[in-house]
Design a protein around this motif. Structure first.
Motif, PDB file in Angstrom:
ATOM      1  N   LEU A 184       0.913  -1.125  -0.124  1.00 53.57           N
ATOM      2  CA  LEU A 184      -0.083  -0.115  -0.027  1.00 53.57           C
ATOM      3  C   LEU A 184       0.937   1.324   0.127  1.00 53.57           C
ATOM      4  CD1 LEU A 184      -2.649   1.259   0.262  1.00 53.57           C
ATOM      5  CD2 LEU A 184      -2.687   1.075   2.632  1.00 53.57           C
ATOM      6  N   ALA A 185       1.800   1.376   0.986  1.00 55.71           N
ATOM      7  CA  ALA A 185       2.793   2.579   0.860  1.00 55.71           C
ATOM      8  C   ALA A 185       3.540   2.567  -0.398  1.00 55.71           C
ATOM      9  CB  ALA A 185       3.804   2.406   1.955  1.00 55.71           C
ATOM     10  N   LEU A 186       3.978   1.867  -0.948  1.00 60.19           N
ATOM     11  CA  LEU A 186       4.605   1.592  -2.280  1.00 60.19           C
ATOM     12  C   LEU A 186       3.755   2.161  -3.345  1.00 60.19           C
ATOM     13  CD1 LEU A 186       7.076   1.211  -4.215  1.00 60.19           C
ATOM     14  CD2 LEU A 186       6.092  -0.999  -4.526  1.00 60.19           C
ATOM     15  N   GLY A 187       2.518   1.589  -3.625  1.00 55.88           N
ATOM     16  CA  GLY A 187       1.603   2.235  -4.351  1.00 55.88           C
ATOM     17  C   GLY A 187       1.040   3.545  -4.164  1.00 55.88           C
ATOM     18  N   CYS A 188       1.248   4.254  -2.942  1.00 54.98           N
ATOM     19  CA  CYS A 188       0.883   5.611  -2.835  1.00 54.98           C
ATOM     20  C   CYS A 188       2.096   6.523  -3.103  1.00 54.98           C
ATOM     21  CB  CYS A 188       0.449   5.580  -1.004  1.00 54.98           C
ATOM     22  SG  CYS A 188      -1.083   4.962  -0.731  1.00 54.98           S
ATOM     23  N   ALA A 189       3.355   5.864  -2.894  1.00 52.25           N
ATOM     24  CA  ALA A 189       4.775   6.519  -2.870  1.00 52.25           C
ATOM     25  C   ALA A 189       4.793   6.784  -4.457  1.00 52.25           C
ATOM     26  CB  ALA A 189       5.662   5.680  -2.505  1.00 52.25           C
ATOM     27  N   LEU A 190       4.103   6.194  -5.135  1.00 49.07           N
ATOM     28  CA  LEU A 190       4.383   6.246  -6.740  1.00 49.07           C
ATOM     29  C   LEU A 190       3.043   6.986  -7.388  1.00 49.07           C
ATOM     30  CD1 LEU A 190       5.507   2.693  -7.920  1.00 49.07           C
ATOM     31  CD2 LEU A 190       6.862   4.447  -7.571  1.00 49.07           C
ATOM     32  N   THR A 191       2.245   7.531  -6.308  1.00 53.05           N
ATOM     33  CA  THR A 191       1.066   8.354  -6.899  1.00 53.05           C
ATOM     34  C   THR A 191       1.353   9.919  -6.752  1.00 53.05           C
ATOM     35  OG1 THR A 191      -0.476   6.510  -5.957  1.00 53.05           O
ATOM     36  CG2 THR A 191      -1.585   8.728  -6.245  1.00 53.05           C
ATOM     37  N   PRO A 192       1.082  10.363  -7.700  1.00 48.07           N
ATOM     38  CA  PRO A 192       1.300  12.031  -7.608  1.00 48.07           C
ATOM     39  C   PRO A 192       0.537  12.659  -6.820  1.00 48.07           C
ATOM     40  CG  PRO A 192       0.930  11.232  -9.813  1.00 48.07           C
ATOM     41  CD  PRO A 192       0.474  10.286  -9.184  1.00 48.07           C
ATOM     42  N   THR A 193       0.736  13.842  -6.088  1.00 43.08           N
ATOM     43  CA  THR A 193       0.166  14.820  -5.135  1.00 43.08           C
ATOM     44  C   THR A 193      -0.042  16.041  -5.589  1.00 43.08           C
ATOM     45  OG1 THR A 193      -0.278  15.306  -2.809  1.00 43.08           O
ATOM     46  CG2 THR A 193       2.007  14.767  -3.487  1.00 43.08           C
ATOM     47  N   THR A 194      -1.008  16.645  -5.278  1.00 44.26           N
ATOM     48  CA  THR A 194      -1.207  18.158  -5.610  1.00 44.26           C
ATOM     49  C   THR A 194      -0.113  19.046  -4.719  1.00 44.26           C
ATOM     50  OG1 THR A 194      -2.808  18.456  -3.944  1.00 44.26           O
ATOM     51  CG2 THR A 194      -3.591  17.979  -6.169  1.00 44.26           C
ATOM     52  N   GLY A 195       0.462  18.365  -3.743  1.00 46.17           N
ATOM     53  CA  GLY A 195       1.414  19.136  -2.838  1.00 46.17           C
ATOM     54  C   GLY A 195       0.796  19.804  -1.507  1.00 46.17           C
ATOM     55  N   ASP A 196      -0.515  19.784  -1.556  1.00 47.79           N
ATOM     56  CA  ASP A 196      -1.164  20.258  -0.458  1.00 47.79           C
ATOM     57  C   ASP A 196      -1.188  18.987   0.620  1.00 47.79           C
ATOM     58  OD1 ASP A 196      -2.097  22.512  -1.632  1.00 47.79           O
ATOM     59  OD2 ASP A 196      -3.975  21.415  -2.430  1.00 47.79           O
ATOM     60  N   VAL A 197      -0.840  17.964   0.332  1.00 46.49           N
ATOM     61  CA  VAL A 197      -0.759  16.806   1.179  1.00 46.49           C
ATOM     62  C   VAL A 197       0.575  16.319   1.074  1.00 46.49           C
ATOM     63  CG1 VAL A 197      -1.589  14.407   1.964  1.00 46.49           C
ATOM     64  CG2 VAL A 197      -3.383  16.346   0.925  1.00 46.49           C
ATOM     65  N   PRO A 198       1.147  16.115   2.171  1.00 42.74           N
ATOM     66  CA  PRO A 198       2.668  15.680   1.930  1.00 42.74           C
ATOM     67  C   PRO A 198       2.483  14.393   1.567  1.00 42.74           C
ATOM     68  CG  PRO A 198       2.265  16.776   4.116  1.00 42.74           C
ATOM     69  CD  PRO A 198       0.999  16.685   3.446  1.00 42.74           C
ATOM     70  N   ARG A 199       3.428  13.783   0.741  1.00 41.39           N
ATOM     71  CA  ARG A 199       3.666  12.241   0.226  1.00 41.39           C
ATOM     72  C   ARG A 199       3.654  11.471   1.185  1.00 41.39           C
ATOM     73  NH1 ARG A 199       4.334  10.537  -4.644  1.00 41.39           N
ATOM     74  NH2 ARG A 199       4.615  12.661  -5.489  1.00 41.39           N
ATOM     75  N   ARG A 200       4.377  11.566   2.447  1.00 35.88           N
ATOM     76  CA  ARG A 200       4.308  10.765   3.423  1.00 35.88           C
ATOM     77  C   ARG A 200       3.061  10.573   4.164  1.00 35.88           C
ATOM     78  NH1 ARG A 200       6.275  15.432   5.706  1.00 35.88           N
ATOM     79  NH2 ARG A 200       5.228  15.866   7.566  1.00 35.88           N
ATOM     80  N   GLU A 201       2.022  11.292   3.883  1.00 36.81           N
ATOM     81  CA  GLU A 201       0.710  11.073   4.441  1.00 36.81           C
ATOM     82  C   GLU A 201      -0.258  10.419   3.422  1.00 36.81           C
ATOM     83  OE1 GLU A 201      -1.213  14.478   6.197  1.00 36.81           O
ATOM     84  OE2 GLU A 201       0.317  15.011   7.369  1.00 36.81           O
ATOM     85  N   LEU A 202       0.174  10.285   2.299  1.00 34.05           N
ATOM     86  CA  LEU A 202      -0.684   9.317   1.274  1.00 34.05           C
ATOM     87  C   LEU A 202      -1.209   8.077   1.839  1.00 34.05           C
ATOM     88  CD1 LEU A 202       0.941  10.757  -2.202  1.00 34.05           C
ATOM     89  CD2 LEU A 202      -1.287  11.578  -1.063  1.00 34.05           C
ATOM     90  N   PRO A 203      -0.481   7.200   2.220  1.00 33.83           N
ATOM     91  CA  PRO A 203      -0.706   5.849   2.572  1.00 33.83           C
ATOM     92  C   PRO A 203      -2.094   6.084   3.660  1.00 33.83           C
ATOM     93  CG  PRO A 203       1.545   5.846   2.548  1.00 33.83           C
ATOM     94  CD  PRO A 203       1.000   7.190   2.243  1.00 33.83           C
TER      95      PRO A 203
END
Length: 441
Positions: free
Chosen positions: A302-321
């Motif tokens: 799950l963490a890997l799938g989220c780490a490879l997912t782009p983000t708008t920048g409003d949410v830190p990448r580490r919080e995506l999982p």
């Protein structure tokens, strides 16, 4: 439990009306097609704001479930059940006919999931440790909601994840899970930890750290019930699911739940049986290592799938999982249905019969001593195999919808479709791997 092994083994690969390969291919195709349809027809988030009001429930039902006496009655039911379990645990016989084993491993662990999916957060409503903590606070003249200090938000659900892992370890990796003393000790530690935590941090501790309340409350998000502004409403489980808060430890909780269920299937496979029979180290060490690996792999995927997912920048990448972790809850429920349905029906019925004689004295205090499991699924293995496939597939499709809806609010506009592909690959891996494990047992 002997009964659990038998129940888990009913309805396997040979009972599928189609080949396992075709079942996996069909499930993956269903997931991919669902994603394609969502990408075309679902262009804006519908549930991610959590403000969907739903439809008002019948007024009588709203009044009934909101009445103070109703909540007191639920507390009484929870305490009565706990006292009955304590009686069986302390004064019952030291063998598997003691209903305490079925009460914990089947009614509590599995039945709580089914009840929460149908009715809402059941454990929060009946929890005897909540009730006992409230009684102690009343006697001491303190507020059970407040506690002595505020619960540290950085802890989030991490204590619940550890508690859940401790339980699945007891059931799946500890060498003596069916020794009465071992189970009594685990339950005593659980009660003690919950009472101390509740006294120190108040009821917020149970919402965040009680492993069974957190589990029940997560699954309850898939029920059609919710309270919005104090009113009982009927609304889409997807709307309820979107209200799961992305707290620290949430990924660990879903990883433990999903990984442990997958390991429970894996440990019954021919491959694993041959592995520990031919290994130079003991089965206990292999089971402990494999359980930990399954949990870690579930969380890391799950963490890997989220780490490879782009983000708008409003949410830190580490919080995506954490933001996407809610989408694994339907998968967890699907696997519980697929893996534990026969256990709940057959061994649960057996436990009901044994509960009439909690001390092994030949009693029939509940009038259920003559109740026997029908083993209906034993005579209809194709039906069970079909239910397994459908439960897994539906769980993954609902998960894909929840993840897609959340992704639309987190992904940049240019990556609305391609940005979801890493999570889709993770879902496909979970689907294929989960079905293979379920039917290789």
């Amino acid at each position: 439990m002997n009964g659990s092994v038998e129940a888990h083994g009913i309805g396997g690969q040979a009972d599928l009306p189609i080949s396992l390969e075709l079942a996996v291919s069909g499930a993956v195709a269903a997931l991919v097609i669902s994603f394609t349809v969502l990408a075309v027809a679902w262009r804006r988030p519908r549930y991610d704001d959590g403000r969907q009001p739903g439809r008002p429930a019948p007024a009588l039902l709203d009044t009934l479930t909101g009445a103070p006496w109703f909540h007191v009655a639920l507390r009484v039911v929870g305490v009565a059940f706990a006292l009955f379990a304590v009686l069986s645990a302390v004064a019952g016989q030291e063998n598997l006919t003691n209903p305490f084993f079925g009460m914990v491993y089947v009614w509590w662990w599995v039945g709580l999931v089914f009840a929460s999916a149908l009715l809402g957060p059941v454990w929060k409503a009946i929890s005897p440790v909540r009730t006992l903590n409230a009684a102690i606070a009343r006697i001491a003249g303190s507020d059970p909601d407040a506690g002595l200090v505020a619960y540290p938000e950085r802890l989030g659900h991490w204590p619940a994840a550890l508690g859940l892992y401790a339980f699945v370890w007891l059931e799946l990796a500890y060498p003596y899970p069916t020794e009465l003393g071992s189970l009594r000790f685990w339950c005593a530690v659980y009660v003690g930890a919950m009472l101390v935590g509740g006294a120190v941090f108040g009821n917020r501790f149970y919402e965040r750290a009680d492993p069974f309340e957190v589990y029940s409350s997560l699954i309850a998000k898939l029920s059609p019930w919710a309270r919005v502004d104090g009113r009982l409403v009927l609304r889409s489980p997807l709307a309820n699911l979107a209200t799961i808060e992305a707290r620290p430890g949430l990924v660990a909780v879903v990883a433990v739940l999903f990984g442990s269920t997958a390991f429970d299937s894996f440990r019954e496979s021919t491959f694993w049986v041959k592995t520990y029979q031919n290994a130079d180290i003991g089965k206990v060490w292999l089971d402990n290592g494999a359980l930990l690996v399954f949990v870690l792999v579930a969380g890391l995927l799950l963490a890997l799938g989220c780490a490879l997912t782009p983000t708008t920048g409003d949410v830190p990448r580490r919080e995506l999982p954490r933001r996407y972790a809610h989408s694994l809850v339907p998968i967890v429920l699907g696997y519980v249905v697929a893996h534990y349905l026969t256990l709940f029906v057959d061994v649960g019925t057996q436990t009901l019969a044994r509960a009439s004689d909690p001390l092994g004295k030949g009693w029939d205090i509940l009038g259920t001593a003559a109740v026997e499991p029908s083993y209906w699924f034993s005579y209809h293995p194709t039906v069970l195999a079909t239910i397994k496939v459908l439960a897994v597939v539906i769980g993954h499709v609902v998960a894909a919808v929840a993840a897609h809806d959340r992704a639309l609010s987190l992904l940049p506009a240019r990556d609305q479709i391609t940005g979801q592909l890493p999570l889709l690959f993770v879902m496909v891996a979970f689907t294929a791997g989960g079905l293979f494990l379920l039917f290789s047992a």
